[in-house]
Design a protein around this motif. Structure first.
Motif, PDB file in Angstrom:
ATOM      1  N   THR A 243       0.829  -1.212   0.000  1.00  0.00           N
ATOM      2  CA  THR A 243       0.000   0.000   0.000  1.00  0.00           C
ATOM      3  C   THR A 243       0.862   1.260   0.000  1.00  0.00           C
ATOM      4  OG1 THR A 243      -1.835  -1.110   1.129  1.00  0.00           O
ATOM      5  CG2 THR A 243      -1.759   1.295   1.262  1.00  0.00           C
ATOM      6  N   LEU A 244       1.778   1.348   0.958  1.00  0.00           N
ATOM      7  CA  LEU A 244       2.547   2.586   1.137  1.00  0.00           C
ATOM      8  C   LEU A 244       3.625   2.768   0.082  1.00  0.00           C
ATOM      9  CD1 LEU A 244       2.986   2.490   5.017  1.00  0.00           C
ATOM     10  CD2 LEU A 244       1.374   3.872   3.702  1.00  0.00           C
ATOM     11  N   ASP A 245       4.230   1.667  -0.375  1.00  0.00           N
ATOM     12  CA  ASP A 245       5.365   1.769  -1.293  1.00  0.00           C
ATOM     13  C   ASP A 245       4.969   1.656  -2.758  1.00  0.00           C
ATOM     14  OD1 ASP A 245       7.061   1.928   0.911  1.00  0.00           O
ATOM     15  OD2 ASP A 245       7.304  -0.243   1.020  1.00  0.00           O
ATOM     16  N   PHE A 246       3.803   1.054  -3.024  1.00  0.00           N
ATOM     17  CA  PHE A 246       3.409   0.878  -4.423  1.00  0.00           C
ATOM     18  C   PHE A 246       2.051   1.502  -4.740  1.00  0.00           C
ATOM     19  CE2 PHE A 246       1.104  -1.278  -7.791  1.00  0.00           C
ATOM     20  CZ  PHE A 246       2.003  -1.215  -8.837  1.00  0.00           C
ATOM     21  N   ALA A 247       0.990   1.050  -4.084  1.00  0.00           N
ATOM     22  CA  ALA A 247      -0.374   1.389  -4.516  1.00  0.00           C
ATOM     23  C   ALA A 247      -0.645   2.884  -4.510  1.00  0.00           C
ATOM     24  CB  ALA A 247      -1.390   0.662  -3.637  1.00  0.00           C
ATOM     25  N   GLU A 248      -0.242   3.570  -3.442  1.00  0.00           N
ATOM     26  CA  GLU A 248      -0.520   5.010  -3.358  1.00  0.00           C
ATOM     27  C   GLU A 248       0.158   5.772  -4.489  1.00  0.00           C
ATOM     28  OE1 GLU A 248       0.675   6.276   0.495  1.00  0.00           O
ATOM     29  OE2 GLU A 248      -1.110   5.477   1.488  1.00  0.00           O
ATOM     30  N   TYR A 249       1.398   5.450  -4.773  1.00  0.00           N
ATOM     31  CA  TYR A 249       2.139   6.173  -5.805  1.00  0.00           C
ATOM     32  C   TYR A 249       1.673   5.784  -7.203  1.00  0.00           C
ATOM     33  CZ  TYR A 249       5.095   7.771  -2.052  1.00  0.00           C
ATOM     34  OH  TYR A 249       5.553   8.366  -0.903  1.00  0.00           O
TER      35      TYR A 249
ATOM     36  N   VAL B  75      -8.481  -0.428  -2.569  1.00  0.00           N
ATOM     37  CA  VAL B  75      -8.809  -1.760  -3.083  1.00  0.00           C
ATOM     38  C   VAL B  75      -7.561  -2.522  -3.512  1.00  0.00           C
ATOM     39  CG1 VAL B  75      -9.248  -1.194  -5.521  1.00  0.00           C
ATOM     40  CG2 VAL B  75     -10.547  -3.005  -4.431  1.00  0.00           C
ATOM     41  N   LEU B  76      -6.523  -1.840  -3.973  1.00  0.00           N
ATOM     42  CA  LEU B  76      -5.280  -2.538  -4.303  1.00  0.00           C
ATOM     43  C   LEU B  76      -4.677  -3.196  -3.063  1.00  0.00           C
ATOM     44  CD1 LEU B  76      -3.502  -0.237  -6.909  1.00  0.00           C
ATOM     45  CD2 LEU B  76      -4.244  -2.599  -7.250  1.00  0.00           C
ATOM     46  N   GLY B  77      -4.728  -2.503  -1.931  1.00  0.00           N
ATOM     47  CA  GLY B  77      -4.255  -3.110  -0.696  1.00  0.00           C
ATOM     48  C   GLY B  77      -5.055  -4.348  -0.333  1.00  0.00           C
ATOM     49  N   SER B  78      -6.375  -4.293  -0.545  1.00  0.00           N
ATOM     50  CA  SER B  78      -7.229  -5.451  -0.265  1.00  0.00           C
ATOM     51  C   SER B  78      -6.895  -6.618  -1.188  1.00  0.00           C
ATOM     52  CB  SER B  78      -8.703  -5.072  -0.423  1.00  0.00           C
ATOM     53  OG  SER B  78      -9.099  -4.129   0.551  1.00  0.00           O
ATOM     54  N   ILE B  79      -6.640  -6.325  -2.465  1.00  0.00           N
ATOM     55  CA  ILE B  79      -6.293  -7.380  -3.416  1.00  0.00           C
ATOM     56  C   ILE B  79      -4.995  -8.071  -2.988  1.00  0.00           C
ATOM     57  CG2 ILE B  79      -5.513  -7.817  -5.782  1.00  0.00           C
ATOM     58  CD1 ILE B  79      -7.493  -5.634  -6.695  1.00  0.00           C
TER      59      ILE B  79
ATOM     60  N   CYS C 144      -6.120  -3.953 -12.787  1.00  0.00           N
ATOM     61  CA  CYS C 144      -5.622  -5.082 -13.587  1.00  0.00           C
ATOM     62  C   CYS C 144      -4.116  -4.981 -13.798  1.00  0.00           C
ATOM     63  CB  CYS C 144      -6.339  -5.129 -14.930  1.00  0.00           C
ATOM     64  SG  CYS C 144      -8.062  -5.675 -14.841  1.00  0.00           S
ATOM     65  N   VAL C 145      -3.630  -3.803 -14.147  1.00  0.00           N
ATOM     66  CA  VAL C 145      -2.200  -3.619 -14.420  1.00  0.00           C
ATOM     67  C   VAL C 145      -1.386  -3.860 -13.146  1.00  0.00           C
ATOM     68  CG1 VAL C 145      -0.436  -1.909 -15.013  1.00  0.00           C
ATOM     69  CG2 VAL C 145      -2.517  -2.107 -16.396  1.00  0.00           C
ATOM     70  N   ALA C 146      -1.829  -3.306 -12.030  1.00  0.00           N
ATOM     71  CA  ALA C 146      -1.093  -3.456 -10.776  1.00  0.00           C
ATOM     72  C   ALA C 146      -1.093  -4.907 -10.306  1.00  0.00           C
ATOM     73  CB  ALA C 146      -1.694  -2.559  -9.702  1.00  0.00           C
ATOM     74  N   THR C 147      -2.228  -5.586 -10.416  1.00  0.00           N
ATOM     75  CA  THR C 147      -2.308  -6.984 -10.002  1.00  0.00           C
ATOM     76  C   THR C 147      -1.410  -7.849 -10.873  1.00  0.00           C
ATOM     77  OG1 THR C 147      -4.589  -6.658  -9.238  1.00  0.00           O
ATOM     78  CG2 THR C 147      -3.881  -8.921  -9.620  1.00  0.00           C
ATOM     79  N   GLU C 148      -1.429  -7.585 -12.173  1.00  0.00           N
ATOM     80  CA  GLU C 148      -0.571  -8.345 -13.078  1.00  0.00           C
ATOM     81  C   GLU C 148       0.908  -8.126 -12.743  1.00  0.00           C
ATOM     82  OE1 GLU C 148       0.572  -8.577 -17.825  1.00  0.00           O
ATOM     83  OE2 GLU C 148      -1.326  -7.644 -17.231  1.00  0.00           O
ATOM     84  N   ALA C 149       1.281  -6.887 -12.432  1.00  0.00           N
ATOM     85  CA  ALA C 149       2.684  -6.601 -12.100  1.00  0.00           C
ATOM     86  C   ALA C 149       3.106  -7.361 -10.844  1.00  0.00           C
ATOM     87  CB  ALA C 149       2.883  -5.099 -11.914  1.00  0.00           C
TER      88      ALA C 149
ATOM     89  N   GLU D  89     -12.727   5.249   3.873  1.00  0.00           N
ATOM     90  CA  GLU D  89     -12.605   4.215   2.845  1.00  0.00           C
ATOM     91  C   GLU D  89     -12.517   2.857   3.530  1.00  0.00           C
ATOM     92  OE1 GLU D  89     -12.341   7.605   0.738  1.00  0.00           O
ATOM     93  OE2 GLU D  89     -10.690   7.183   2.078  1.00  0.00           O
ATOM     94  N   PHE D  90     -12.728   1.809   2.721  1.00  0.00           N
ATOM     95  CA  PHE D  90     -12.530   0.458   3.239  1.00  0.00           C
ATOM     96  C   PHE D  90     -11.323  -0.158   2.533  1.00  0.00           C
ATOM     97  CE2 PHE D  90     -12.844  -4.102   3.064  1.00  0.00           C
ATOM     98  CZ  PHE D  90     -13.049  -4.419   4.394  1.00  0.00           C
ATOM     99  N   GLY D  91     -10.331  -0.542   3.300  1.00  0.00           N
ATOM    100  CA  GLY D  91      -9.143  -1.169   2.738  1.00  0.00           C
ATOM    101  C   GLY D  91      -7.951  -0.922   3.633  1.00  0.00           C
ATOM    102  N   PRO D  92      -6.838  -1.593   3.361  1.00  0.00           N
ATOM    103  CA  PRO D  92      -5.652  -1.437   4.197  1.00  0.00           C
ATOM    104  C   PRO D  92      -4.972  -0.082   4.014  1.00  0.00           C
ATOM    105  CG  PRO D  92      -5.619  -3.546   3.033  1.00  0.00           C
ATOM    106  CD  PRO D  92      -6.690  -2.707   2.396  1.00  0.00           C
ATOM    107  N   SER D  93      -4.431   0.424   5.113  1.00  0.00           N
ATOM    108  CA  SER D  93      -3.510   1.551   5.034  1.00  0.00           C
ATOM    109  C   SER D  93      -2.075   1.061   5.043  1.00  0.00           C
ATOM    110  CB  SER D  93      -3.731   2.502   6.230  1.00  0.00           C
ATOM    111  OG  SER D  93      -3.473   1.825   7.458  1.00  0.00           O
ATOM    112  N   SER D  94      -1.894  -0.233   5.352  1.00  0.00           N
ATOM    113  CA  SER D  94      -0.573  -0.843   5.338  1.00  0.00           C
ATOM    114  C   SER D  94      -0.732  -2.324   5.023  1.00  0.00           C
ATOM    115  CB  SER D  94       0.118  -0.669   6.696  1.00  0.00           C
ATOM    116  OG  SER D  94       1.349  -1.369   6.730  1.00  0.00           O
ATOM    117  N   THR D  95       0.008  -2.793   4.010  1.00  0.00           N
ATOM    118  CA  THR D  95      -0.056  -4.198   3.584  1.00  0.00           C
ATOM    119  C   THR D  95       1.368  -4.728   3.431  1.00  0.00           C
ATOM    120  OG1 THR D  95      -1.947  -3.477   2.234  1.00  0.00           O
ATOM    121  CG2 THR D  95      -1.255  -5.786   2.014  1.00  0.00           C
TER     122      THR D  95
END
Length: 396
Positions: free
Chosen positions: A133-139, A244-248, A357-362, A383-389
């Motif tokens: 979440t902090l190192d990838f999804a947010e950016y 949602v990326l953190g949840s995935i 899709c792109v992030a999950t594939e990566a 929001e619903f989802g992780p702030s840290s994963t």
């Protein structure tokens, strides 16, 4: 005649884990699907799919112009279209936005999104441990929206930093920081609009130009409203994809069989993303205000009271989804409402789907396996989802 004091039937400030909200919401759907809470100055919470669809689509009974989140995210800084307007005023701002997010436009952006994802993911996977979440999804979410705004690199980096800081302040429900970074978002939006006024682009491809050139009956949208609209998009573009990326990532980290299935069958990633959107709907507290006294499931809701729509509950409603807590890529039809319904359905849903899709594939293609490397920390309420994963990965 004064309305009687409502009971306190729902506590939104419980300590949340990755799974416990779904248990709580299931109990609320069964015992009290229309509940009143005394938190945040008092509001109503809806937990059933049917009721939430009704409130979203009956704009003549439920307004988004007064209070559209619970609690309000920032101090009163004026209306931000299109979210803060009801039809038909809403349509003036929504109509020019839609073409910018069409499927052909997304196809053009996809290679660049893959490049962004690879650029961010490669050093993280090499390190072996990182916070998804902090190192990838947010950016990644911030950079993706920078493409829609056609920003040069220096402005994209500034936008990314402001968006990330505002999102983190919101997650922490830190009012001072929220106000500070909301002001920064307004300044950023103003600078973007001022720059684009001098360098207009194709309105079918550029969001800012589309709003600057739009209008009805010979009247353009005011510059103030264009700035406010871009401010709204900057905030929204960060919140949902990051959550949602953190949840995935958290879900996949706990299901090695599904990880490998998707590595072996990457063409199924879009189907998986739709099911992840249902299971982990990132928006939790979009709200409407009752325009007049209304009745929902026998509960009398007075005019002027806010009504929060609990999307993560609606998308696991037993009356709509068979085996609602189970992940199924073959769920057809998948009638989730993660992007909303009615006139305020998310206009950027095509971009959000592509990002996921792109992030999950990566994540899957660059790892042989990954697992959780610590506690999942959840966002606070909005929001619903992780702030840290935190993840531990083995590179492919």
């Amino acid at each position: 005649m004064a309305h009687p004091k409502h009971p306190n039937e729902f506590d939104p400030l419980y300590v949340e884990t990755f799974d416990n909200s779904h248990i709580y919401y299931e109990e609320m759907r069964k015992k009290c699907p229309v509940a009143h809470s005394e938190a945040f100055g008092g509001f109503w919470a809806l937990f059933k799919y049917e009721d939430i669809v009704r409130v979203q689509t009956e704009h003549e009974n439920f307004s988004t112009a007064e209070k559209n989140v619970v609690p309000p995210a920032t101090r009163n800084q004026g209306k931000r279209p299109p979210l803060h307007f009801d039809p038909p005023e809403h349509d003036v701002y929504r109509r020019p936005v839609t073409p910018v997010f069409n499927k052909s436009r997304m196809a053009v952006l996809e290679p660049e999104l893959h490049r962004f994802a690879d650029e961010l993911m490669d050093p993280l996977v090499t390190a072996g441990r990182f916070d998804f979440t902090l190192d990838f999804a947010e950016y990644f979410a911030a950079r993706a929206f920078g493409l829609i705004l056609k920003l040069p690199l220096d402005m994209m980096l500034r936008a990314r930093e402001v968006q990330v800081q505002y999102y983190r302040a919101q997650m922490a429900m830190d009012k001072e920081r929220v106000i500070r970074w909301s002001d920064e978002l307004y300044r950023l939006a103003g600078d973007l609009v001022n720059d684009r006024k001098e360098n207009l682009l194709d309105p079918n491809e550029d969001l800012i130009s589309a709003l600057l050139l739009a209008g009805e009956n010979g009247e353009a949208i005011s510059e103030e409203m264009v700035v406010a609209s871009i401010r709204q998009f900057l905030s929204a573009s960060q919140a949902a994809p990051g959550a949602v990326l953190g949840s995935i990532a958290a879900h996949l980290a706990q299901d090695s069989e599904l990880q490998q299935n998707l590595r072996d069958n990457p063409h199924r990633i879009p189907d998986a993303v739709e099911e992840f959107l249902r299971l982990y709907s990132p928006y939790r507290v979009f709200a409407r205000t009752a325009i007049h006294d209304v009745d929902i499931r026998g509960r009398a809701i007075p005019s002027g009271e806010p009504i929060a729509m609990i999307f993560p509950s609606a998308n696991r409603d037993e009356d709509v989804f068979e085996n609602p807590h189970e992940f199924s890529m073959d769920r057809k039809p998948n009638k989730h409402i993660a992007f909303g319904r009615g006139p305020h359905r998310c206009p950027a849903s095509s971009l959000a789907r592509l990002e996921l899709c792109v992030a999950t594939e990566a994540l899957l293609s660059k790892t042989a396996s990954f697992e959780l490397d610590g506690e999942i920390k959840m966002t606070d309420w909005l929001e619903f989802g992780p702030s840290s994963t935190p993840l531990k990965v083995i590179a492919a």
